[in-house]
Scaffold this motif. Structure first.
Motif, PDB file in Angstrom:
ATOM      1  N   VAL A 179      13.087   4.860  -1.005  1.00 30.83           N
ATOM      2  CA  VAL A 179      11.792   4.316  -1.394  1.00 30.83           C
ATOM      3  C   VAL A 179      11.539   4.626  -2.864  1.00 30.83           C
ATOM      4  N   ASP A 180      10.626   3.835  -3.449  1.00 31.54           N
ATOM      5  CA  ASP A 180      10.285   4.107  -4.833  1.00 31.54           C
ATOM      6  C   ASP A 180       9.156   5.128  -4.869  1.00 31.54           C
TER       7      ASP A 180
ATOM      8  N   ASN B  51       6.065   4.973  -5.810  1.00 25.58           N
ATOM      9  CA  ASN B  51       4.758   4.547  -5.309  1.00 25.58           C
ATOM     10  C   ASN B  51       4.702   4.604  -3.785  1.00 25.58           C
ATOM     11  N   THR B  52       5.776   4.109  -3.144  1.00 30.30           N
ATOM     12  CA  THR B  52       5.844   4.174  -1.678  1.00 30.30           C
ATOM     13  C   THR B  52       5.868   5.620  -1.221  1.00 30.30           C
ATOM     14  N   TYR B  53       6.587   6.445  -1.960  1.00 34.18           N
ATOM     15  CA  TYR B  53       6.669   7.862  -1.609  1.00 34.18           C
ATOM     16  C   TYR B  53       5.282   8.497  -1.657  1.00 34.18           C
ATOM     17  N   SER B  54       4.509   8.175  -2.669  1.00 30.63           N
ATOM     18  CA  SER B  54       3.158   8.723  -2.785  1.00 30.63           C
ATOM     19  C   SER B  54       2.280   8.300  -1.609  1.00 30.63           C
ATOM     20  N   THR B  55       2.450   7.037  -1.187  1.00 29.34           N
ATOM     21  CA  THR B  55       1.679   6.539  -0.043  1.00 29.34           C
ATOM     22  C   THR B  55       2.041   7.304   1.233  1.00 29.34           C
ATOM     23  N   ILE B  56       3.354   7.473   1.426  1.00 26.20           N
ATOM     24  CA  ILE B  56       3.825   8.206   2.606  1.00 26.20           C
ATOM     25  C   ILE B  56       3.297   9.637   2.577  1.00 26.20           C
TER      26      ILE B  56
ATOM     27  N   SER C 248      10.047   2.391   6.195  1.00 28.41           N
ATOM     28  CA  SER C 248      10.431   2.713   4.824  1.00 28.41           C
ATOM     29  C   SER C 248      11.905   3.013   4.693  1.00 28.41           C
TER      30      SER C 248
ATOM     31  N   SER D 162       4.098   3.842   7.387  1.00 31.69           N
ATOM     32  CA  SER D 162       5.149   3.639   6.404  1.00 31.69           C
ATOM     33  C   SER D 162       6.461   4.269   6.832  1.00 31.69           C
TER      34      SER D 162
END
Length: 566
Positions: free
Chosen positions: A278-279, A281-286, A274, A270
């Motif tokens: 980022v939003d 949700n993307t931040y949590s994934t990263i 990215s 990501s």
């Protein structure tokens, strides 16, 4: 053996004396002053020493013109006081030592002067910026940094790394590439490379020829002499910045950008796409990916490294951990990128629940990162201490083994005295040579890198190098002796059949001659002509046979040769 070591030390002292004399004369020549011809003698009255300090300090120095010892002592004392005024450390050196012409302390005094006036002032700013107090390490880092990428050059010290001449040529070529083609030097013998480098430096860099090729192209050259010359190069060549990471011989500089990207372990996917903004949700994934990498890095740090305390194993672990530390440094940017992105999200409109989650995630990431970093630093310190201790143990083991081997060598009888003893001597030496061979990889590992603990001072580092120097001389002698004896045995073994045959012939001939003599004694004659004829026959036969056989049998049967003599 002690005598041989002393001869090697005397040889280095002679090289040092010559190099230091040339350096002093290069300074005196600036004011057209009379040069020194014998360093230990010419500095005894203090006048040459004060003349040198006048050139270096650009200030007049008071001299006493008397020729009595008291005048010489006062002159030398004035010189020593000037050096103290310049905050130059003089350890166990007093005016009596110099007036008496003590070689070791005279060389130590001149070395202190060279260190201060050759590059100390030039290096002072660089060393302060790098938070470094060791001049030798700083100079080594500069040399390694400037010669990166040059084929055949791997500068690890100021002794053996310079013997083949490539390091000198690489330093000059780095800043004056138009002067010559470096690749052509790769195919030349070491003596020619050294001669070429010294000529170039003298002609184009105005550096005096303090060294000759034979001073450097030797088994273990003098460190201070080479450092003196390299300091002259440092002074005239660009040296704006020195990366102290290069002081570590195991340090590998970062690859060029494209190579580095190809070689670097894969980053979280990501991160590659990215960007910023980022939003949540993307931040949590990263964040999950980064935390996963931290967990994996922590597991690798805790992985067992085995119980072996061999130098090769500990050194391998030490180098592997250095690569691990480089990886941490590269990942640091990723960690802070995630934290910065979390701070940005907190400035946007997020719910209280989302804000609490983001803050908890940032706290956890910061905590995990700091824990990993501290554990990595502790592991590095432990490995460095362990490597230093294993290194000392390896030196002690080698020292003990060399002492035993030197005793065996001193008690080893010469080859012979006859052919019957040679097979046993050959077998005995084969066992000795095999033992030397088993030690070779351990010795190579020991001499490859020198590590001291972080809290060790410069004198400890210097002492270790001195001990390694002595061990190297003893090891080289042992290897040389073993190889020479092995060659001698092999040469004799090739001629065994012929020697056996010749010895048998020689024995038969001696037996025959003795039988003829006994026959003559049994039938004595008083006729003069008959006696002359018998004597002539014996002489001719003896001379022709000895010329043909005896020289080739050498000393391999003392009994037969004794019978011939009779």
């Amino acid at each position: 053996m002690t005598l041989l070591i002393q001869e090697a030390q005397d040889e280095r002292e002679d090289v040092q004396k010559k190099t230091f004399s040339k350096w002093i004369n290069s300074q005196l020549a600036k004011k057209k002053l009379e040069p020194v011809t014998d360093l230990f003698f010419d500095l005894r009255d203090g006048s040459k020493l004060l003349a040198l300090l006048e050139v270096l300090t650009e200030k007049p120095c008071k001299k006493e013109k008397g020729k009595m010892r008291v005048h010489h002592l006062n002159n030398v004392n004035n010189a020593l006081q000037i050096l103290r005024d310049y905050r130059i450390k003089l350890v166990n050196i007093n005016n009596n030592d110099i007036v008496d012409g003590n070689p070791k302390l005279t060389l130590g005094l001149v070395w202190s002067i060279i260190l201060h006036w050759q590059v100390q002032d030039v290096l002072k700013g660089i060393m302060k910026e790098a938070k470094q107090t060791n001049l030798e390490k700083t100079l080594l880092a500069w040399c390694r940094q400037m010669t990166q990428g040059y084929e055949g050059v791997d500068i690890r010290n100021f002794t053996t790394s310079w013997t083949d001449g490539l390091a000198f040529n690489a330093l000059i070529h780095k800043f004056e590439p138009e002067l010559f083609d470096y690749d052509t030097q790769l195919h030349k013998p070491p003596a020619q490379r050294l001669e070429y480098a010294f000529k170039l430096a003298h002609k184009y860099l105005n550096i005096d020829r303090l060294l000759d090729p034979e001073d450097v192209n030797t088994t273990y050259p003098d460190k201070k002499s080479i450092m003196t010359y390299v300091m002259c190069l440092f002074q005239v060549l660009p040296h704006d910045t020195v990366d102290m990471q290069f002081a570590d011989p195991s340090y590998a500089p970062p690859l060029p950008r494209r190579q580095a990207e190809a070689a670097r372990p894969a980053r979280p996917s990501s991160f590659l796409s990215s960007g910023s903004g980022v939003d949540i949700n993307t931040y949590s994934t990263i964040l999950e990916e980064v935390l996963g990498w931290l967990a994996d890095a922590g597991a690798r740090l805790e992985a067992p490294d085995g119980d072996s305390d061999s130098l090769a194993h500990v050194k391998s672990r030490f180098k592997a951990h250095e690569a691990y530390m480089v990886e941490l440094t590269e990942r640091k940017a990723d960690i802070f990128e995630v934290l910065d992105e979390g701070k940005r999200l907190l400035t946007e409109k997020v719910t209280a629940e989302e804000e609490a989650e983001i803050r908890e995630q940032m706290r956890l990431l910061t905590l995990r990162w700091e824990e990993l970093r501290q554990r990595a630093i502790e592991t590095q310190t432990q490995l460095q201490s362990r490597l230093a201790q294993v290194q000392l143990s390896a030196m002690d083991a080698l020292r003990s083994w060399l002492t035993g081997m030197e005793n065996r060598i001193s008690l080893t009888a010469p080859l012979g005295p006859d052919l019957s003893t040679l097979p046993a001597q050959a077998a005995e030496h084969a066992a000795l040579a095999a033992e030397v061979g088993r030690w070779k990889p351990h010795v190579t590992e020991l001499f490859d890198v020198l590590v001291v603990e972080e809290d060790g001072d410069d004198s400890e580092f210097a002492n270790l190098e001195d001990h390694l120097s002595v061990l190297s001389e003893r090891w080289n002698f042992t290897v040389s002796w073993s190889e020479q004896r092995e060659q001698h045995i092999a040469q004799l073994q090739r001629h065994w059949p012929q020697l056996h045959e010749q010895l048998a012939q020689l024995k038969d001939w001696v037996d025959g001659q003795e039988a003829r003599l006994k026959a003559m004694e049994a039938e004595p004659t008083t006729e003069q002509q008959a006696l002359q004829q018998q004597g002539s026959q014996l002489q001719v036969g003896e001379q022709s046979r000895l010329v043909e056989i005896a020289p080739r049998t050498r000393c391999f049967n003392i009994e037969v040769l004794a019978r011939i003599s009779v």
